[in-house]
Scaffold this active site. Structure first.
Site, PDB file in Angstrom:
ATOM      1  N   ASN A   9       0.869  -1.175   0.000  1.00  0.00           N
ATOM      2  CA  ASN A   9       0.000   0.000   0.000  1.00  0.00           C
ATOM      3  C   ASN A   9       0.906   1.225   0.000  1.00  0.00           C
ATOM      4  O   ASN A   9       1.516   1.547   1.013  1.00  0.00           O
ATOM      5  CB  ASN A   9      -0.888  -0.035   1.261  1.00  0.00           C
ATOM      6  N   LYS A  11       0.065   4.185  -0.191  1.00  0.00           N
ATOM      7  CA  LYS A  11      -0.607   5.342   0.439  1.00  0.00           C
ATOM      8  C   LYS A  11      -0.428   6.579  -0.449  1.00  0.00           C
ATOM      9  O   LYS A  11      -0.400   6.440  -1.668  1.00  0.00           O
ATOM     10  CB  LYS A  11      -0.101   5.550   1.874  1.00  0.00           C
ATOM     11  N   HIS A  98      -9.420   1.055   5.061  1.00  0.00           N
ATOM     12  CA  HIS A  98      -8.153   1.295   5.759  1.00  0.00           C
ATOM     13  C   HIS A  98      -8.405   2.243   6.943  1.00  0.00           C
ATOM     14  O   HIS A  98      -9.224   3.147   6.842  1.00  0.00           O
ATOM     15  CB  HIS A  98      -7.121   1.884   4.794  1.00  0.00           C
ATOM     16  N   GLU A 100      -6.813   4.662   7.957  1.00  0.00           N
ATOM     17  CA  GLU A 100      -6.607   6.077   7.638  1.00  0.00           C
ATOM     18  C   GLU A 100      -7.857   6.660   6.989  1.00  0.00           C
ATOM     19  O   GLU A 100      -8.195   7.821   7.188  1.00  0.00           O
ATOM     20  CB  GLU A 100      -5.369   6.225   6.737  1.00  0.00           C
ATOM     21  N   GLU A 170      -5.031  -4.821  10.590  1.00  0.00           N
ATOM     22  CA  GLU A 170      -3.996  -3.817  10.815  1.00  0.00           C
ATOM     23  C   GLU A 170      -4.290  -3.070  12.117  1.00  0.00           C
ATOM     24  O   GLU A 170      -5.080  -2.122  12.113  1.00  0.00           O
ATOM     25  CB  GLU A 170      -3.973  -2.820   9.659  1.00  0.00           C
ATOM     26  N   GLY A 176       2.849   2.449  10.815  1.00  0.00           N
ATOM     27  CA  GLY A 176       3.780   3.557  10.609  1.00  0.00           C
ATOM     28  C   GLY A 176       4.485   3.985  11.882  1.00  0.00           C
ATOM     29  O   GLY A 176       5.123   5.031  11.935  1.00  0.00           O
ATOM     30  N   SER A 216       3.762  -1.933  10.312  1.00  0.00           N
ATOM     31  CA  SER A 216       5.225  -2.025  10.445  1.00  0.00           C
ATOM     32  C   SER A 216       5.778  -3.399  10.075  1.00  0.00           C
ATOM     33  O   SER A 216       6.766  -3.869  10.656  1.00  0.00           O
ATOM     34  CB  SER A 216       5.677  -1.623  11.867  1.00  0.00           C
TER      35      SER A 216
END
Ligand code: 13P
Length: 254
Positions: A9, A11, A98, A100, A170, A176, A216
């Protein structure tokens, strides 16, 4: 036997030209093939065409995925991308839900469910994400929270071919941050996801659905996750932005 999957991904990283270079680099790194591992690259929407061309010209052993979709067919939805637009450009996968997008763009489970249905109706495989915040984890409610997301996100889906639906667990606190969940943490939740899928879709379908870990994930830790019985691969953020590290993760999964 489920085929492993490593999905990248990107992003909101890589301009069109940078994306082409990254895809070319990955094609080179993976020139000897990916064995039994399905590899997917999910660039930003404006990079999709460029990466599709690299895949075609280099005969690259990876599939193309988008990072988002809208569920309507077409019309006055400024800024959105329809499923048909993705298939037309060569995308065969699409990330949905996701954290985010749930967090910054307020996407709900109901919307994620609509996106899954729209994608599947067009033959695109959703990579549907779920995962808890640090607060939920610290309250010890992570399994319950994720199971609830899974039930809502899969509501009314008809899955006959388990290869056509992928889940990525996730944990938000591991994205991250450099802070990975342990392989046991991943197995605990992913095992519960599979048990939930069995209740909903039956054993045969649930045993065929790939469930990835994300947060990560990198070349140094991928092998550990793959030792767990229900973990079928990874959805990779940061480490997918370098051809060598992403390819190393694919090779470690072969
Ligand atoms: P990182 O691998 O950068 O933690 O990102 C994980 C992720 O969100 C992939 O979708």
């Amino acid at each position: 036997m489920r085929k492993r999957m490593i999905a990248g991904n990107w992003k909101m990283n890589e301009t069109y030209s940078e994306g082409v270079v990254l895809a070319q680099g990955l094609a080179k790194e993976l020139a000897d093939g990916t064995g039994d591992v399905d590899v997917v690259v999910c660039p930003p929407a404006v990079d999709l065409k460029g990466v599709a061309e690299v895949i075609e010209h280099e005969d690259a052993p990876f599939a193309l995925g988008a990072q988002n979709v809208y569920w309507e067919e077409k019309g006055a939805y400024t800024g959105e991308t329809a499923p048909d637009m993705l298939t037309n450009i060569g995308a065969t996968y699409c990330i949905i839900g996701h954290s985010e997008r749930r967090g910054y763009f307020h996407e709900t489970d109901e919307e994620i469910n609509k996106k899954a249905k729209a994608l599947m109706a067009h033959g695109i495989v959703p990579i549907s994400c779920c995962g808890e915040s640090l607060e939920v984890r610290e309250a010890g409610k992570h399994v319950e929270f994720v199971v609830d997301q899974i039930k809502k996100d899969t509501e009314g889906l008809e899955i006959t071919d388990p290869a056509k639906y992928v889940i990525a667990y996730e944990p938000i606190w591991a994205i991250g941050t450099g802070k990975t969940a342990t392989a046991d943490d991943a197995q605990e939740v992913i095992g519960a996801i599979r048990a939930t899928l069995k209740e909903i879709f039956g054993d045969e379908v649930a045993d065929g659905i790939r469930i990835l870990y994300g947060g990560s994930a990198k070349p140094e830790n991928i092998a550990g996750f793959l030792t767990k019985e229900d973990v079928d691969g990874a959805l990779v953020g940061g480490a997918s932005l370098k051809a060598e590290s992403f390819a190393a993760m694919v090779k470690a999964s072969m």
